[in-house]
Write an enzyme that holds these catalytic residues in place. Structure first.
Site, short mmCIF file in Angstrom:
data_model
loop_
_atom_site.label_atom_id
_atom_site.label_comp_id
_atom_site.label_asym_id
_atom_site.label_seq_id
_atom_site.Cartn_x
_atom_site.Cartn_y
_atom_site.Cartn_z
N ASP A 260 -54.57 -50.62 78.52
CA ASP A 260 -55.87 -50.09 78.14
C ASP A 260 -55.98 -50.19 76.63
OD1 ASP A 260 -58.32 -48.91 78.20
OD2 ASP A 260 -57.65 -46.97 78.99
N ASN B 58 -5.32 -62.09 83.44
CA ASN B 58 -6.64 -61.68 83.92
C ASN B 58 -7.03 -60.31 83.36
OD1 ASN B 58 -8.93 -62.15 85.70
ND2 ASN B 58 -8.13 -60.48 86.94
#
Length: 927
Positions: free
Chosen positions: A386, A763
């Site tokens: 708006d 890892n």
């Protein structure tokens, strides 16, 4: 199989964190859901157990209803409310209690990485290697602890942000001089709440007192207009022998509906899952929901890696088993490869990155209600908003009060003031501007001269509202005045007369009729010319009309808004914000097109757009939108930037049309009428000062209503999304390269290229190194344009960059085999140590290679936390074969000459990756 395919969704469900990645349910969405309609349609009665308590409350008088719930008219005391909250649980329709700490710790432990490490620790114990078992145990504790801490922080951050913008309810407490605001989730049966215009009804309640209370409950009962609520029961109003169902009761209000006008106090009868809303939500969530686009995207990456592992791991197992003959070692090695490929850290890293991004956004006055909204925020390429408060200042000034002929007159201001003063709907900026004229109240002698009789509330079809006041003479009703105020066209449509120009203010006299003329075509054209002239000056115009009635009528409706007399107009100055023009320029520079969707006049809207530099040559009006089918509207929505005189449904249709055109659409709204469009958009944006229903429907809340704040939030959202993509890309390409290297080594080496424990250590260190990614910097050009989630790009990236690391792994194999003579089973520890260091360092360096399309370390610098983690992991990787822990991991010190080769391999890896990166960018673009 489904759990594997929906890995991220399963992770969220098991951690009870799905609410951080989903929109909260709204009543209209639930009753429209296909899973709900067959079992509990909105126009039928709720289940008997649910309805009986409410019906009993509705059919009891207020005193009986209070007594039945052991409460009183001024509510529960704080201690009793707390006791009931503990007993009944929070007032949430989809309440999921948080995981206990011990269970969350257990689930953090319960993943393939930790389970395999635990198996290796048990084997070490069985082989009497207690020291190795202790070292592995420390690794398990470290892995679990990191997950536990990171997930806890993410959860607390998300909960804290939700609490920042949660709706509140106004409750009465005995002995307190004023009502208190408490979180809606803290309401209990027996509380007495105060309701006013703009409030969302926080629970199922029985009305105790009401004044012109109108509630929008179309989603529940199908009534298009707001329904007036009263204190008395519908059965009593309908007469003896008639019964009304729960939804037909005019003294019950239901959770999720919203107050459009009026005030009331109401007794809370049912909360949470015991409410009608909660019953619908339970039906809707009884079947598992489909993952949203973001969850599906992360799921697809996880599933890609899992499928890849499912193909490669058996091959690795069989090749090593047949070539080495040690099937147990081959099995453990294959499991270690599987763990390395399984993206078990992906959900945690994604959640952590988004949570940290959400916290950073909150520091920029942008609060994220659901974490995956950050992705849509960054992908947004059209913003619908708006103009009031975004393009214009959130402060409107009354500029003119003119009669139908354009001459200023106090009479118009007087009637406008009566309307704004007595109406109980949500007072907008126009009403506040009128009410700031406090001198008018004194001039009118409001309390002595007038008494409110009734009200006809505003709705978005009529676009006008009326109040009826009794003009008092000697304290008695002399006559009634119906004062109507609203949009010019809609008020004119209800008028048949025009107040003539006359210096005497006869309208407030009451002793003689107001001088009027019929509103014929000539007068209509003249009055429209007056409003057009005011609009051309950039003024917002509201029409004021009147109808004088005898004082015997007590209740009024829309049917009475006929035969009105046009009094004149009030006009308001709504100046543009100084920051609007630069904000629009910044949004355009970041690839976001702004479209203005307003219910206001087209001439005023165009004037404001010109003032802020928004290109607009043509305006699409609500009437034109109404006449278009979906295909025509989609084309029109693309070509127009300004839309005026829109109803809430028009706004929703335009948003859906833009989405159908392939855009990611954001909608910014703060009014009662904005909820449908907020939910229809990819990203609903509201402000902290918005009405409850708008805040509930939004995904993101701005703590300051400014497009500049919005733009900063968009850039921060894109930064967060970029960092998340970095991890996903790195993980996919690195894992792919590792498996290729393992396959080659397994086929040609007489021993394992790396032991299972070494693979797991590598890892773990790599995953720890990635914890700095959420803090990383992002190049400005990467956040200059909208970023869309494209899971298919991950596979291409993996196939393009994964083999590069494999190439240098094979080079490392060759160096270790021929240069350092690590070519026998007796020398395998040296070989494994050499590849362990190279593999870890290349995996860590790839973070910097693919975090930016620029030249790393020179043209683009990583953030300090990521840089620190990189240096720490690389130093640890080089130190492990040299340090006292080497024997526990079956590593050994490497010869000095090795480090020269290591530098050469790393430089070659960085150079080739940079070259391939340039080629990738030329062919596919970076993202």
């Amino acid at each position: 199989m489904k759990a594997l395919q929906q890995g991220f969704s399963t992770f969220l469900r098991r951690r009870r964190a799905k609410r951080h990645f989903e929109r909260r349910p709204l009543l209209d969405a639930l009753v429209a859901a296909p899973t709900v309609a067959p079992t509990l349609p909105p126009t039928t009665a709720p289940p008997a157990a649910f309805g009986q308590d409410l019906l009993t409350a509705a059919r009891s008088d207020p005193a009986q209803a209070l007594a039945r719930l052991q409460t009183q008219a001024d509510g529960l005391d704080a201690a009793e409310a707390a006791r009931r909250l503990t007993r009944d649980g929070p007032n949430e329709v989809q309440h999921e209690p948080p995981l206990p700490g011990w269970l969350r710790l257990w689930r953090c432990y319960l993943n393939p990485f930790n389970l395999l490490l635990t198996a290796l620790a048990l084997l070490s114990v069985l082989s009497a290697d207690a020291k190795a078992a202790v070292v592995i145990g420390v690794m398990v504790a470290l892995s679990t602890g990191i997950r536990f801490v990171q997930e806890g922080r993410s959860h607390r951050a998300a909960e804290g942000l939700r609490a920042l913008v949660s709706n509140t309810a106004t409750v009465l407490r005995p002995g307190q001089p004023a009502p208190q605001e408490i979180p809606v989730r803290a309401l209990v049966a027996g509380d007495v709440v105060a309701l006013s215009a703009g409030d969302m009804v926080p629970a199922d309640c029985r009305v105790l007192t009401a004044r012109d209370l109108f509630v929008a409950q179309a989603a529940m009962t199908g009534e298009s207009l707001p329904v007036e609520k009263f204190v008395q029961c519908a059965d009593a109003a309908a007469g003896p022998g008639t019964t009304a169902g729960v939804l037909e009761q005019r003294n019950l209000v239901f959770m999720g509906t919203n107050v459009t006008s009026g005030t009331a106090t109401a007794l809370v009868v049912a909360t949470g899952g015991r409410s009608y809303f909660g019953t619908l939500a339970a039906h809707a969530t009884a079947t598992e929901t489909t993952p949203n686009a973001f969850q599906a995207g992360v799921n697809s990456v996880s599933w890609l890696l899992i499928r890849f592992a499912a193909v490669m791991v058996p091959i690795v197992f069989l090749v090593n088993g047949f070539t080495k003959g040690d099937w147990l070692e081959a099995f453990l090695f294959a499991l270690s490869v599987a763990v390395g490929l399984t993206p078990e850290m992906l959900p945690m890293i994604v959640t952590t990155t988004l949570a940290k991004g959400a916290v950073r956004l909150s520091s920029k006055q942008v609060v994220v209600k659901r974490l995956d909204a950050i992705q849509n925020f960054g992908a947004m390429d059209i913003l619908c908003t708006d103009k009031t408060g975004t393009l214009t200042q959130d402060k409107i000034a009354l500029a003119r009060h003119a009669d139908a002929y354009g001459q200023d007159t106090e009479e118009v201001l007087h009637f406008a003031y009566l309307n704004s003063h007595y109406q109980t709907g949500l007072k907008n900026l126009l009403d506040r501007a009128v009410l700031e004229r406090v001198d008018v109240a004194a001039e009118l002698q409001l309390h002595e001269a007038y008494r409110k009789v009734d009200e006809i509330p505003f709705d978005f079809e009529r676009r006008r509202m009326s109040v009826v006041v009794a003009a008092l003479v000697n304290g008695q009703d002399h006559h009634h005045e119906l004062v109507c105020k609203g949009a010019v066209e809609e008020v004119l449509a209800a008028c048949t007369q025009v107040r003539t120009q006359e210096p005497v203010d006869a309208s407030l006299d009451g002793d003689r009729p107001m001088p009027t003329l019929p509103l014929d075509a000539a007068l209509l054209a003249r009055t429209k010319a007056v409003t057009a002239a005011l609009n051309a000056e950039g003024l917002r115009v509201v029409a004021v009309a009147l109808k004088t009635l005898p004082p015997d009528q007590t209740t009024y409706s829309v049917a009475d808004e006929v035969g009105l007399t046009l009094i004149g107009y009030i006009a308001f100055l709504d100046p543009p914000k100084e920051t609007a023009a630069p904000a629009l320029q910044q949004l355009a520079a970041h690839g976001i097109t702004v479209k203005v969707l307003t219910g206001d006049n087209d001439l005023v809207t165009l004037q404001v757009c010109r003032q802020v530099g928004l290109p607009a040559t043509a305006v699409l009006l609500g009437a034109q939108v109404e006449a278009m089918d979906d295909a025509a509207l989609q084309a029109a929505a693309e070509s127009h930037s300004v839309f005026a005189k829109l109803s809430p449904l028009h706004k929703e249709r335009i948003v859906r049309a833009l989405r159908a055109g392939g855009h990611v659409v954001g909608f910014m709204g703060d009014g009662i009428n904005d909820a449908p469009a907020l939910r229809a958009a990819d990203i609903g944006i509201s402000v902290d000062s918005a009405v409850d229903i708008a805040k509930e429907a939004a995904d993101i809340i701005l703590l300051e209503k400014s497009l500049l704040v919005l733009d900063e939030g968009v850039v921060e959202g894109r930064t967060t999304f970029c960092n998340m993509l970095k991890y996903i890309r790195m993980t996919a390409s690195s894992n792919f390269g590792n498996v290729l290297s393992v396959l080659v080594a397994s086929a040609f080496l007489p021993f394992l290229p790396m032991l299972p424990l070494q693979l797991l250590v590598q890892n773990l260190l790599y995953d720890i190194g990635q914890t700095g990614i959420p803090f990383d910097n992002v190049d400005p050009e990467l956040v200059a344009k909208p970023l869309k989630w494209n899971p298919s790009d991950i596979g291409r990236f993996m196939l393009f960059f994964g083999p590069i690391s494999s190439l240098f792994d094979i080079l490392t194999f060759s160096v270790m085999w021929w240069v350092f003579a690590a070519n026998s089973v007796a020398r395998q520890t040296l070989f494994q140590s050499g590849w362990f260091v190279v593999g870890l360092l290349t995996q860590t360096l790839v973070v910097h290679m693919v975090r930016t399309p620029r030249l790393p370390f020179i043209q683009s610098h990583a953030a300090a936390p990521l840089m620190a983690m990189t240096l720490a992991i690389m130093a640890l990787g080089i130190w492990l074969p040299l340090g006292p822990l080497a024997s526990y991991f079956r590593l050994e010190a490497l010869p000095v000459a090795y480090y020269g080769w290591l530098v050469a391999i790393l430089l070659g890896y960085c150079t080739l990756t940079t070259g391939m990166k340039r080629l990738y960018i030329r062919r596919y673009g970076w993202q």
